[in-house]
Design a protein around this motif. Structure first.
Motif, PDB file in Angstrom:
ATOM      1  N   PRO A 215      39.132  35.291 -25.023  1.00 42.79           N
ATOM      2  CA  PRO A 215      39.106  34.399 -26.180  1.00 42.79           C
ATOM      3  C   PRO A 215      37.875  34.626 -27.047  1.00 42.79           C
ATOM      4  N   ALA A 216      37.907  34.062 -28.238  1.00 43.10           N
ATOM      5  CA  ALA A 216      36.878  34.340 -29.240  1.00 43.10           C
ATOM      6  C   ALA A 216      35.665  33.432 -29.071  1.00 43.10           C
ATOM      7  N   HIS A 217      35.191  33.340 -27.847  1.00 41.91           N
ATOM      8  CA  HIS A 217      33.984  32.573 -27.532  1.00 41.91           C
ATOM      9  C   HIS A 217      33.529  32.984 -26.138  1.00 41.91           C
ATOM     10  N   PRO A 218      32.307  32.672 -25.752  1.00 41.47           N
ATOM     11  CA  PRO A 218      31.884  32.988 -24.383  1.00 41.47           C
ATOM     12  C   PRO A 218      32.804  32.310 -23.370  1.00 41.47           C
ATOM     13  N   ILE A 219      33.152  33.052 -22.331  1.00 36.85           N
ATOM     14  CA  ILE A 219      34.104  32.508 -21.364  1.00 36.85           C
ATOM     15  C   ILE A 219      33.394  31.623 -20.351  1.00 36.85           C
ATOM     16  N   VAL A 220      33.955  30.436 -20.133  1.00 36.28           N
ATOM     17  CA  VAL A 220      33.338  29.439 -19.273  1.00 36.28           C
ATOM     18  C   VAL A 220      34.339  28.855 -18.282  1.00 36.28           C
ATOM     19  N   SER A 221      35.540  28.557 -18.747  1.00 39.74           N
ATOM     20  CA  SER A 221      36.544  27.887 -17.915  1.00 39.74           C
ATOM     21  C   SER A 221      37.384  28.901 -17.151  1.00 39.74           C
ATOM     22  N   LEU A 222      38.165  28.409 -16.206  1.00 38.50           N
ATOM     23  CA  LEU A 222      39.080  29.271 -15.461  1.00 38.50           C
ATOM     24  C   LEU A 222      40.054  29.958 -16.402  1.00 38.50           C
ATOM     25  N   ALA A 223      40.597  29.227 -17.362  1.00 34.55           N
ATOM     26  CA  ALA A 223      41.518  29.833 -18.327  1.00 34.55           C
ATOM     27  C   ALA A 223      40.830  30.946 -19.104  1.00 34.55           C
ATOM     28  N   ASP A 224      39.572  30.713 -19.505  1.00 36.56           N
ATOM     29  CA  ASP A 224      38.830  31.739 -20.242  1.00 36.56           C
ATOM     30  C   ASP A 224      38.708  33.024 -19.441  1.00 36.56           C
ATOM     31  N   TYR A 225      38.288  32.902 -18.187  1.00 35.72           N
ATOM     32  CA  TYR A 225      38.080  34.094 -17.371  1.00 35.72           C
ATOM     33  C   TYR A 225      39.402  34.812 -17.119  1.00 35.72           C
ATOM     34  N   ASP A 252      28.808  42.529 -10.575  1.00 41.72           N
ATOM     35  CA  ASP A 252      27.406  42.330 -10.907  1.00 41.72           C
ATOM     36  C   ASP A 252      27.323  40.967 -11.587  1.00 41.72           C
ATOM     37  N   ASP A 253      26.689  40.863 -12.737  1.00 41.27           N
ATOM     38  CA  ASP A 253      26.522  39.538 -13.319  1.00 41.27           C
ATOM     39  C   ASP A 253      27.528  39.196 -14.408  1.00 41.27           C
ATOM     40  N   HIS A 254      27.975  40.181 -15.194  1.00 47.47           N
ATOM     41  CA  HIS A 254      28.807  39.838 -16.341  1.00 47.47           C
ATOM     42  C   HIS A 254      30.199  39.355 -15.950  1.00 47.47           C
ATOM     43  N   GLU A 255      30.599  39.560 -14.713  1.00 50.14           N
ATOM     44  CA  GLU A 255      31.835  38.945 -14.257  1.00 50.14           C
ATOM     45  C   GLU A 255      31.724  37.423 -14.207  1.00 50.14           C
ATOM     46  N   SER A 256      30.495  36.912 -14.245  1.00 52.38           N
ATOM     47  CA  SER A 256      30.274  35.462 -14.353  1.00 52.38           C
ATOM     48  C   SER A 256      29.450  35.180 -15.598  1.00 52.38           C
ATOM     49  N   ALA A 257      28.139  35.511 -15.590  1.00 46.87           N
ATOM     50  CA  ALA A 257      27.292  35.364 -16.770  1.00 46.87           C
ATOM     51  C   ALA A 257      26.044  36.212 -16.572  1.00 46.87           C
ATOM     52  N   ASP A 258      25.476  36.691 -17.667  1.00 48.54           N
ATOM     53  CA  ASP A 258      24.349  37.619 -17.635  1.00 48.54           C
ATOM     54  C   ASP A 258      23.181  37.051 -16.832  1.00 48.54           C
ATOM     55  N   ASN A 259      22.612  37.929 -15.978  1.00 45.07           N
ATOM     56  CA  ASN A 259      21.465  37.571 -15.134  1.00 45.07           C
ATOM     57  C   ASN A 259      21.744  36.349 -14.276  1.00 45.07           C
ATOM     58  N   SER A 260      22.883  36.355 -13.618  1.00 43.67           N
ATOM     59  CA  SER A 260      23.254  35.225 -12.772  1.00 43.67           C
ATOM     60  C   SER A 260      22.545  35.288 -11.426  1.00 43.67           C
ATOM     61  N   TYR A 261      22.379  34.111 -10.830  1.00 43.66           N
ATOM     62  CA  TYR A 261      21.735  33.962  -9.530  1.00 43.66           C
ATOM     63  C   TYR A 261      22.330  32.736  -8.855  1.00 43.66           C
ATOM     64  N   LEU A 262      21.784  32.355  -7.724  1.00 43.71           N
ATOM     65  CA  LEU A 262      22.380  31.300  -6.906  1.00 43.71           C
ATOM     66  C   LEU A 262      22.576  30.004  -7.682  1.00 43.71           C
ATOM     67  N   GLY A 263      21.597  29.624  -8.502  1.00 45.94           N
ATOM     68  CA  GLY A 263      21.670  28.322  -9.148  1.00 45.94           C
ATOM     69  C   GLY A 263      21.953  28.336 -10.626  1.00 45.94           C
ATOM     70  N   GLY A 264      22.235  29.494 -11.216  1.00 47.62           N
ATOM     71  CA  GLY A 264      22.470  29.522 -12.645  1.00 47.62           C
ATOM     72  C   GLY A 264      22.510  30.935 -13.181  1.00 47.62           C
ATOM     73  N   ALA A 265      22.258  31.064 -14.476  1.00 44.71           N
ATOM     74  CA  ALA A 265      22.262  32.369 -15.137  1.00 44.71           C
ATOM     75  C   ALA A 265      21.469  32.253 -16.422  1.00 44.71           C
ATOM     76  N   ALA A 266      20.869  33.369 -16.814  1.00 39.93           N
ATOM     77  CA  ALA A 266      20.137  33.374 -18.075  1.00 39.93           C
ATOM     78  C   ALA A 266      21.067  33.082 -19.238  1.00 39.93           C
ATOM     79  N   HIS A 268      23.564  31.051 -19.387  1.00 39.67           N
ATOM     80  CA  HIS A 268      24.318  29.818 -19.159  1.00 39.67           C
ATOM     81  C   HIS A 268      23.459  28.634 -19.561  1.00 39.67           C
ATOM     82  N   ASP A 269      23.989  27.824 -20.465  1.00 40.41           N
ATOM     83  CA  ASP A 269      23.293  26.634 -20.952  1.00 40.41           C
ATOM     84  C   ASP A 269      24.035  25.400 -20.458  1.00 40.41           C
TER      85      ASP A 269
END
Length: 568
Positions: A215-225, A252-266, A268-269
């Motif tokens: 979709p035409a926005h950063p993917i966040v939801s299950l539907a988005d992914y 790596d990280d972009h399958e979820s969000a850039d620079n992801s780690y256990l508690g978050g990602a760079a 991800h806001d």
């Protein structure tokens, strides 16, 4: 004197940005590249297998086969609607399916985004097969796959295609096309960043390219992914490769969000994108639905790290370096944080699994599918025996200042634990196959970087380029092989264990292991913006049996000189 907190960590691509600084003296006028590209074919309104077929995770007696059925025009990926569908599947020894050896039925519906994944058991080791699905009066494309050699097989050779970092908006996937044209691969090892999570024009796209993210926005939801995975699966070159060879993948990280780690990602806001745990769970579910991968573990948290055995020759450990890691060191954290023994990139259980597997493996070669770079890349490496006062005074870690704390450089205690296990148990022939940083490297892994080569080596690392994701020259807006050459020479001069580094080119690699050694061939494509991009052999490095060192060799592996399964 530098304050300890004035030396701050950088993102996972800090090595690239650091290289830009080193290359600054060689900047030339920017040039603009990137031609318009055709949009991937849209799905029709009738039922169909619009996303092809795929296979993966080969074991001696089984392999995963995968597809997605679109039962109606409204049951598109991520829609959450559509009927439950019953499919039949067949596995045969011939493409005409006159000798079907396994068959069965499976059902799917909106709960699985109409994807189907079957773990086909009871197969013969080291054997090639064909497979297909049927549903709603339709037959899927035919796929080819292969099981792993038996664990007691005296395997003489094994050959992989190895890739990483494919961004829909950065051009075409010509690397996949060139790999699909080969007939000498046992499997594809994909080291992560199979998809990218950004919205259109947000990361590494090309001006004027109509290949925009959906979709035409950063993917966040299950539907988005789900929608994003589906978009990538419509690329014809990726579809062709999936249908030709089984994949062994990790994220790596972009399958979820850039620079992801256990508690978050760079990237991800929480204020605008919600709870990280919910986003990570959505990305994980979509990944396991859309990828031909076997889930490791039976707990509530599916594990991706897993191991593959190919006769007495190779054991391949695929790592997950995003799910369990501590947050990368950030501004103000200080380098003592980087060196802290409490920080981990693998998590305790995965580290025990990894070290235990490497030191007990009965195979000749121990390969590690490693999403982020493990070789130290620092400026400068200081000899701890003679400069301890200096390192203490300025607050530098013993191994120097790393370019990127998102890599193993940012978790040096974990790296020491792993290296100590390897050296302490006298393990030889450990090779790390690495992706993530969009560039090509061949390195020895030193016991002590500051005393290399006198300190000896733990193993070797071979880093693959990006399929098409942005590199240094594109970030700088300069022609390839201009400003970056200075950076490459500076990196090798400062880090003597780095024997080869190339910061511009995109492409793929072919990697063979045999009883005499292991060799990686780097192939670079002419232009990611060209759907008909050509490919050229760039360089090859080899690790001779027992040496723990990389050396250049002149000739690439002969595609006609190897046939999958012939080494069993």
């Amino acid at each position: 004197m530098l304050d300890n907190n004035e030396i701050t960590g950088v993102s996972r691509r800090g090595v690239l940005r650091g290289s830009m600084v080193l290359a600054g003296a060689g900047l030339v006028a920017a040039t603009t590249t990137g031609q318009a590209s055709a949009q991937a074919p849209a799905e029709g309104s009738a039922p169909g297998f619009f996303h092809g077929v795929a296979s993966g995770d080969p074991l001696p007696d089984r392999v995963i086969i995968w597809t997605r059925i679109t039962p109606s025009g409204d049951a598109l990926p991520g829609s959450g609607v559509g009927q439950v569908v019953s499919l039949s599947w067949q596995v045969a020894t011939d493409s005409e399916f006159t000798n079907v050896v396994r068959s069965g039925t499976a059902s799917t519906g909106p709960d699985a985004d109409h994807t189907v994944k079957v773990d086909v058991t009871g197969l013969r080791a080291g054997t090639g097969y064909f497979y297909r699905f049927t549903a709603l009066g339709l037959t899927s494309p035919v796929g080819r796959t292969r099981t792993a050699a038996a664990e007691d097989a005296d395997l003489t050779a094994l050959r992989f295609g190895v890739v990483s970092c494919s961004n829909w908006e950065a051009g075409y996937f010509a690397s996949y096309r060139h790999l699909a044209e080969r007939d000498d691969l046992d499997a594809i090892v994909h080291l992560g960043d199979y998809i990218y999570e950004y919205g259109p024009h947000e990361y590494g796209g090309r001006d004027g390219s109509p290949r925009l993210h959906d979709p035409a926005h950063p993917i966040v939801s299950l539907a988005d992914y789900r929608i994003r995975h589906a978009q990538y699966k419509t690329d014809p070159d990726l579809m062709a490769l999936h249908a030709k060879v089984p994949f062994i993948v990790t994220w790596d990280d972009h399958e979820s969000a850039d620079n992801s780690y256990l508690g978050g990602a760079a990237n991800h806001d929480p204020a605008t994108e919600g709870d990280w745990g919910a986003r990570k769970a959505a990305s994980t579910q979509a990944y396991f639905e859309w990828m031909p991968v076997r889930v490791n573990g039976t707990g509530s948290e599916p594990a991706l790290y897993r191991r593959f055995r190919f006769g007495n020759l190779v054991e391949l450990s695929m790592l997950d370096l995003r799910t369990y890691r501590d947050e990368p060191a950030s501004a103000g954290a200080g380098w003592r944080t980087v060196d802290s023994p409490d920080r981990t990139i693998t998590g305790r259980e995965q580290m025990e699994w990894l070290t235990g597997g490497i030191v007990t493996s009965p195979t000749q070669w121990k390969l590690v599918g490693n999403p982020v770079m493990i070789a130290p890349v620092v400026f400068p490496p200081l000899d701890r025996n003679t400069t301890a006062a200096v390192t203490e005074l300025v607050g530098l870690p013993d191994d120097g200042v790393p370019f990127s704390t998102d890599q193993w450089d940012g978790y040096s205690a974990d790296r020491r634990r792993l290296f100590d296990s390897i050296t302490g148990n006298g393990v030889r022939n450990t090779v790390f196959l690495t992706g993530d940083i969009h560039t090509s490297w061949a390195s020895d892994l030193p016991v002590d970087a500051a005393n290399y080569p006198g300190s000896g080596t733990v193993g070797t690392e071979l880093v693959v380029p990006s399929v098409n994701s942005t590199n240094i020259d594109e970030m700088l807006g300069v022609p390839p092989r201009t400003a970056t050459v200075l950076a490459e020479e500076a990196i090798k001069t400062t880090n003597r264990h780095v024997r080869y580094v190339e910061l511009d080119s995109h492409g793929y690699t072919v990697f063979e292991v045999n009883k005499q050694g292991a060799q990686m061939d780097w192939f670079y494509i002419s232009d990611p913006a060209d759907p008909n991009a050509t490919s050229r052999h760039a360089i090859s490095y080899r690790v001779a049996d027992g040496t723990q060192q990389v050396h250049p060799v002149a000739a690439p592996l002969d595609p006609a000189g190897y046939h999958p399964g012939a080494g069993a």
